[in-house]
Design a protein around this motif. Structure first.
Motif, mmCIF file in Angstrom:
data_model
loop_
_atom_site.group_PDB
_atom_site.id
_atom_site.type_symbol
_atom_site.label_atom_id
_atom_site.label_comp_id
_atom_site.label_asym_id
_atom_site.label_seq_id
_atom_site.Cartn_x
_atom_site.Cartn_y
_atom_site.Cartn_z
ATOM 1 N N VAL A 154 0.745 -1.049 0.087
ATOM 2 C CA VAL A 154 -0.213 0.072 0.028
ATOM 3 C C VAL A 154 0.822 0.861 -0.191
ATOM 4 C CG1 VAL A 154 -1.606 1.492 1.543
ATOM 5 C CG2 VAL A 154 -2.328 -1.305 1.519
ATOM 6 N N VAL A 155 1.653 1.322 1.218
ATOM 7 C CA VAL A 155 2.415 2.554 1.190
ATOM 8 C C VAL A 155 3.751 2.840 -0.947
ATOM 9 C CG1 VAL A 155 4.515 3.458 2.559
ATOM 10 C CG2 VAL A 155 2.644 2.238 3.706
ATOM 11 N N GLN A 156 4.017 1.663 -1.064
ATOM 12 C CA GLN A 156 5.506 1.507 -1.697
ATOM 13 C C GLN A 156 4.392 2.335 -2.809
ATOM 14 O OE1 GLN A 156 6.121 -2.407 -2.919
ATOM 15 N NE2 GLN A 156 7.934 -2.097 -3.678
ATOM 16 N N SER A 157 3.020 1.658 -3.027
ATOM 17 C CA SER A 157 2.436 2.321 -5.069
ATOM 18 C C SER A 157 2.490 4.308 -4.357
ATOM 19 C CB SER A 157 1.094 1.883 -4.794
ATOM 20 O OG SER A 157 0.073 2.207 -4.264
ATOM 21 N N ARG A 158 1.882 4.521 -2.789
ATOM 22 C CA ARG A 158 2.206 5.943 -2.514
ATOM 23 C C ARG A 158 3.299 6.601 -2.853
ATOM 24 N NH1 ARG A 158 -2.666 9.164 -1.438
ATOM 25 N NH2 ARG A 158 -1.340 11.539 -0.553
ATOM 26 N N LEU A 159 4.391 6.409 -2.360
ATOM 27 C CA LEU A 159 5.253 6.380 -2.252
ATOM 28 C C LEU A 159 5.673 6.490 -4.147
ATOM 29 C CD1 LEU A 159 7.622 4.681 0.658
ATOM 30 C CD2 LEU A 159 7.288 7.795 0.115
ATOM 31 N N ALA A 160 5.813 5.690 -4.548
ATOM 32 C CA ALA A 160 6.044 5.969 -5.981
ATOM 33 C C ALA A 160 5.310 7.158 -6.905
ATOM 34 C CB ALA A 160 5.895 4.352 -6.778
ATOM 35 N N HIS A 161 4.537 6.937 -6.363
ATOM 36 C CA HIS A 161 3.317 8.061 -6.948
ATOM 37 C C HIS A 161 3.712 9.596 -6.691
ATOM 38 C CE1 HIS A 161 1.880 4.247 -8.305
ATOM 39 N NE2 HIS A 161 1.634 5.342 -10.101
ATOM 40 N N MET A 162 4.560 9.376 -5.434
ATOM 41 C CA MET A 162 4.909 10.912 -4.591
ATOM 42 C C MET A 162 4.995 11.830 -6.252
ATOM 43 S SD MET A 162 6.005 11.388 -1.336
ATOM 44 C CE MET A 162 6.750 12.935 -0.931
ATOM 45 N N ASP A 163 5.152 13.403 -5.464
ATOM 46 C CA ASP A 163 6.000 14.168 -6.240
ATOM 47 C C ASP A 163 7.346 14.496 -5.309
ATOM 48 O OD1 ASP A 163 6.564 16.146 -7.229
ATOM 49 O OD2 ASP A 163 5.070 17.706 -6.955
ATOM 50 N N LEU A 164 8.215 15.083 -5.593
ATOM 51 C CA LEU A 164 9.462 14.546 -5.176
ATOM 52 C C LEU A 164 9.889 16.043 -4.772
ATOM 53 C CD1 LEU A 164 11.473 11.461 -6.175
ATOM 54 C CD2 LEU A 164 10.387 12.224 -4.300
ATOM 55 N N SER A 165 8.835 16.711 -5.763
ATOM 56 C CA SER A 165 9.255 18.741 -5.942
ATOM 57 C C SER A 165 9.256 19.048 -4.332
ATOM 58 C CB SER A 165 8.776 19.696 -6.915
ATOM 59 O OG SER A 165 7.201 19.392 -6.578
ATOM 60 N N LEU A 166 8.461 19.087 -3.934
ATOM 61 C CA LEU A 166 8.605 19.980 -2.475
ATOM 62 C C LEU A 166 9.405 19.152 -1.670
ATOM 63 C CD1 LEU A 166 4.574 19.388 -1.172
ATOM 64 C CD2 LEU A 166 5.787 21.015 -1.615
ATOM 65 N N GLU A 167 9.711 17.826 -1.609
ATOM 66 C CA GLU A 167 10.550 17.937 -0.452
ATOM 67 C C GLU A 167 12.285 18.130 -0.807
ATOM 68 O OE1 GLU A 167 11.631 13.486 -0.297
ATOM 69 O OE2 GLU A 167 10.381 12.833 0.522
ATOM 70 N N GLU A 168 12.645 18.085 -2.150
ATOM 71 C CA GLU A 168 14.047 18.554 -2.855
ATOM 72 C C GLU A 168 13.342 20.072 -2.677
ATOM 73 O OE1 GLU A 168 13.442 17.437 -7.059
ATOM 74 O OE2 GLU A 168 14.134 15.572 -6.635
ATOM 75 N N ALA A 169 13.023 20.921 -2.768
ATOM 76 C CA ALA A 169 12.270 22.037 -2.291
ATOM 77 C C ALA A 169 13.254 22.589 -1.204
ATOM 78 C CB ALA A 169 11.184 22.290 -2.753
ATOM 79 N N ALA A 170 12.262 21.557 0.041
ATOM 80 C CA ALA A 170 13.021 21.651 1.537
ATOM 81 C C ALA A 170 14.691 21.542 1.805
ATOM 82 C CB ALA A 170 11.793 20.744 2.639
ATOM 83 N N MET B 1 15.604 11.908 -5.760
ATOM 84 C CA MET B 1 16.095 10.436 -5.171
ATOM 85 C C MET B 1 17.186 11.322 -4.215
ATOM 86 S SD MET B 1 15.057 8.247 -6.476
ATOM 87 C CE MET B 1 13.002 8.468 -6.496
ATOM 88 N N LYS B 2 17.044 12.972 -4.313
ATOM 89 C CA LYS B 2 17.744 13.726 -3.204
ATOM 90 C C LYS B 2 17.586 13.368 -2.176
ATOM 91 C CE LYS B 2 19.003 18.363 -5.254
ATOM 92 N NZ LYS B 2 18.718 19.449 -5.532
ATOM 93 N N LEU B 3 16.894 12.853 -1.631
ATOM 94 C CA LEU B 3 16.748 12.729 0.342
ATOM 95 C C LEU B 3 18.449 11.776 0.370
ATOM 96 C CD1 LEU B 3 15.007 13.685 2.362
ATOM 97 C CD2 LEU B 3 13.961 11.529 2.340
ATOM 98 N N LYS B 4 17.804 10.372 -0.936
ATOM 99 C CA LYS B 4 19.379 9.548 -0.312
ATOM 100 C C LYS B 4 21.131 10.558 -0.256
ATOM 101 C CE LYS B 4 20.069 7.494 -4.744
ATOM 102 N NZ LYS B 4 20.141 6.705 -5.828
ATOM 103 N N GLN B 5 21.147 11.042 -0.705
ATOM 104 C CA GLN B 5 22.563 11.211 -0.692
ATOM 105 C C GLN B 5 22.827 12.224 0.465
ATOM 106 O OE1 GLN B 5 22.427 14.874 -3.358
ATOM 107 N NE2 GLN B 5 21.750 12.966 -5.161
ATOM 108 N N TYR B 6 21.117 12.852 1.016
ATOM 109 C CA TYR B 6 21.253 12.949 2.368
ATOM 110 C C TYR B 6 22.005 12.112 3.930
ATOM 111 C CZ TYR B 6 20.920 17.337 0.094
ATOM 112 O OH TYR B 6 21.256 18.932 -0.582
ATOM 113 N N LEU B 7 21.725 10.699 3.432
ATOM 114 C CA LEU B 7 20.962 10.249 4.623
ATOM 115 C C LEU B 7 21.526 8.850 4.610
ATOM 116 C CD1 LEU B 7 17.059 10.053 3.879
ATOM 117 C CD2 LEU B 7 17.527 11.009 5.960
ATOM 118 N N PRO B 8 22.566 8.725 4.494
ATOM 119 C CA PRO B 8 23.393 7.393 4.504
ATOM 120 C C PRO B 8 23.557 6.696 5.878
ATOM 121 C CG PRO B 8 25.220 9.292 4.025
ATOM 122 C CD PRO B 8 24.095 10.348 4.321
ATOM 123 N N PRO B 9 23.220 7.039 7.813
ATOM 124 C CA PRO B 9 23.553 6.287 7.886
ATOM 125 C C PRO B 9 21.719 6.129 8.283
ATOM 126 C CG PRO B 9 24.076 8.392 8.689
ATOM 127 C CD PRO B 9 23.444 8.670 7.345
#
Lengths: 272, 300
Positions: A154-170, B1-9
């Motif tokens: 269940v979580v895998q399918s959500r993660l796979a379709h998630m927009d990564l730009s928010l994480e990258e911005a943060a 995939m950027k998160l992984k570069q920040y998270l090695p441990p």
């Protein structure tokens, strides 16, 4: 397409009738006065009263609910970690084996899971003295092991379709990865965590076979009580229990459906 | 995939925790099944002799006992249980596909705002208790049950049909419980089907049934196979359904294993039956993984 519409509707009607007639019959006969489940003896709620006075059944139900809640929580943590590993990290040692180990419990016959875990627990007890005896702990471990596989899917399918730009911005703005995970990733995948928790809870609450193998004296779960009374013959109390379960599940699904529907509406409004 | 570069441990922890849990509680137990299946049953707690025994202090010996497997080969009971499981799993997989395919097709072709409620209605029974769903069928199928009362009330039959404790009851129970596992993957492939292919075929004069056979069916094969495996593999080891709905002549591996373990207290023999069942399931499981991987690649 229109020419085939009546055929498609007929198929669906028959299919859903097949799925729902047994459940409806349980509900109707739970209000039956007569002890003979198939003879209508007038409307009565006496089986609900008897259910509430059935001590062993109630304590088994309470045990099952506690096991299911613990299982669901553990399964969500482990399943989310497995899903993160499989979606976010493309290559790592043990990826293939992790993939196989989270897929296999989905289809593995329960008798095998139950027996193999029991043999492990017995061996562990003789070697390291833990788990001492079998009961709630061993059932929770066993249930978590197969339930986490469902959570992972269940979580895998959500993660796979998630927009990564928010994480990258943060991250670009200097947030620490751990903060990004809790402030951004987790809220985004939260619906799938809730769905996974509920799924794991239901799977645990419903399991007879695995629990029968790994339980000990004094840890009788609800399905074990239901199973032994069904083996003895059809009993109207089980109808009442079934009706309560169906009612709770329907309520939960309706609430979940309403929340999803509202979310979708809001998203549509945002998009315009 | 950027998160992984920040998270090695953290990365290692994220991988290691679920990996070790599953290795300890899912993989390792199979080794114990193999080990116990090679040991001798005794009347003690636990009811088997350990393979590794100390004869004198410091000296150990390993005693391997193949008699459990020999018994599986010699007693025709176990072979017929294997065949019985294969037969029930095959027939009910086909029945699930025959019933589930039209349903998945109808849902995928229904108006889009109908699809979610229709899917929810497929999943809803799955969320209610499995045991209770089987129990509901007992009330319907038994001699003085709902079905017989209805048919006799309508004057269609004179004496009750004997369905309970027959293979037919087992098939009904299995199809009823495993139908969602077929409908969902089939729906997932059918909804992704490119409808312009069908339109093009229709424009070129292809008849609807031929469109189905030449386009829809081949393109939905991944869903068909995934659904088939999701039914076939667990049904091979099914215990509750043959136990409650089947009769004494319904021989299946899961039921036999349960009897050897709980009634006869023969842990070694139950373990060797589990090993036999595992071997019988490896091929379908490898196939399932293959189709899943292909579906993932197609999705990506």
């Amino acid at each position: 397409m229109n020419r085939r519409l009546p055929l498609l509707i007929t198929i669906l009607l028959f299919g859903y009738a097949f799925l729902y007639i047994p459940i409806v019959s349980l509900i109707v006969y739970s209000f039956n006065e007569s002890r003979l489940v198939t003879v209508w003896g007038g409307f009565s709620t006496k089986w609900y009263g008897e259910l509430l006075n059935n001590g062993p059944l109630l304590s088994a139900a309470w045990l099952s609910v506690r096991i299911a809640a613990l299982t669901a929580t553990l399964a969500v943590i482990l399943g989310t970690l497995a899903a993160l590993a499989l979606v976010r990290f493309r290559r790592f040692r043990g990826r293939g084996s992790l993939e196989v180990m989270v897929t296999a419990p989905l289809v593995m016959p329960e008798v095998i899971i139950g027996l193999s875990l029991l043999l492990l627990f017995v061996a562990m007890e003789t070697v390291i003295g833990w788990p001492a005896g079998r009961g709630m702990t061993t059932i929770v471990i066993a249930h978590t092991t197969f339930a986490m596989a469902y959570v992972t899917v269940v979580v895998q399918s959500r993660l796979a379709h998630m927009d990564l730009s928010l994480e990258e911005a943060a991250l670009d703005l200097g947030a620490r990865p751990i903060k990004v995970f809790f402030a951004i990733t987790l809220p985004i995948i939260a619906p799938s965590l809730i769905a996974g928790w509920l799924l794991a809870f239901t799977l645990s609450l419903d399991d007879l076979v695995v629990a029968s193998f790994v339980s000990g004296p004094g840890s009788t779960t609800l399905p074990m009580v239901v199973y032994s009374s069904v083996r003895l013959g059809v009993s109207p109390e089980i109808n009442a229990l079934a009706t309560i379960i169906v009612g709770l599940v329907t309520l939960a699904v309706l609430i979940a459906g309403w929340v999803l529907w509202r979310q979708e509406k809001r998203n549509q409004l945002d998009a315009h | 995939m950027k998160l992984k570069q920040y998270l090695p441990p953290a990365r290692n922890l994220i991988i290691a925790v679920p990996w070790f849990w599953l290795a300890l509680f899912f993989l390792l137990p199979f080794l114990f099944v193999l080990k116990i299946s090679l040991s001798e049953p005794i009347l003690a707690q636990p009811p088997y002799l350990d393979l590794i025994r100390e004869i004198e202090d410091g000296f150990v010996t390993i005693v391997v006992n193949f008699s459990n497997y020999q018994l599986l080969l010699e007693d025709s009971l176990y072979l017929s249980a294997l065949l019985g499981s294969l037969k029930v799993a095959t027939v009910s997989t086909l029945l699930c596909l025959l019933i589930g395919y039209p349903m998945a097709y109808a849902i995928a072709r229904s108006p889009s705002h109908w699809r979610l409620p229709l899917l929810m209605l497929i999943i809803l029974p799955f969320w209610t208790s499995f045991l209770i769903r089987i129990y509901a069928w007992i009330g319907i199928l038994k001699g003085n049950g709902l079905l017989n009362n209805l048919l006799m009330g309508l004057g269609l039959i004179d004496s009750p049909l004997e369905i309970m404790h027959t293979p037919l009851a087992v098939y009904i129970g299995v199809v009823y419980n495993y139908l969602p596992f077929v409908v969902l993957p089939l729906y997932a492939t059918l909804i992704r089907l490119d409808l312009t292919l069908l339109e093009a075929a229709a424009d070129l004069g292809c008849r609807p049934w031929k469109q189905f056979l030449l386009i829809t069916l081949p393109l939905s094969m991944p869903g068909v196979l995934a659904g088939a495996m999701l039914v076939f593999i667990p049904v091979m080891g099914e215990f509750v359904i043959p136990d409650l709905l089947g009769g004494p002549d319904t021989l299946m591996l899961g039921k036999l294993m349960w009897i050897e373990f709980f009634n006869n207290k023969d842990w070694p023999l139950a373990s060797s039956l589990a090993a036999l069942l595992l071997v019988a399931l490896i091929l379908p499981f490898v196939l399932l993984r293959h189709f899943e991987r292909r579906a993932e690649e197609a999705a990506a």
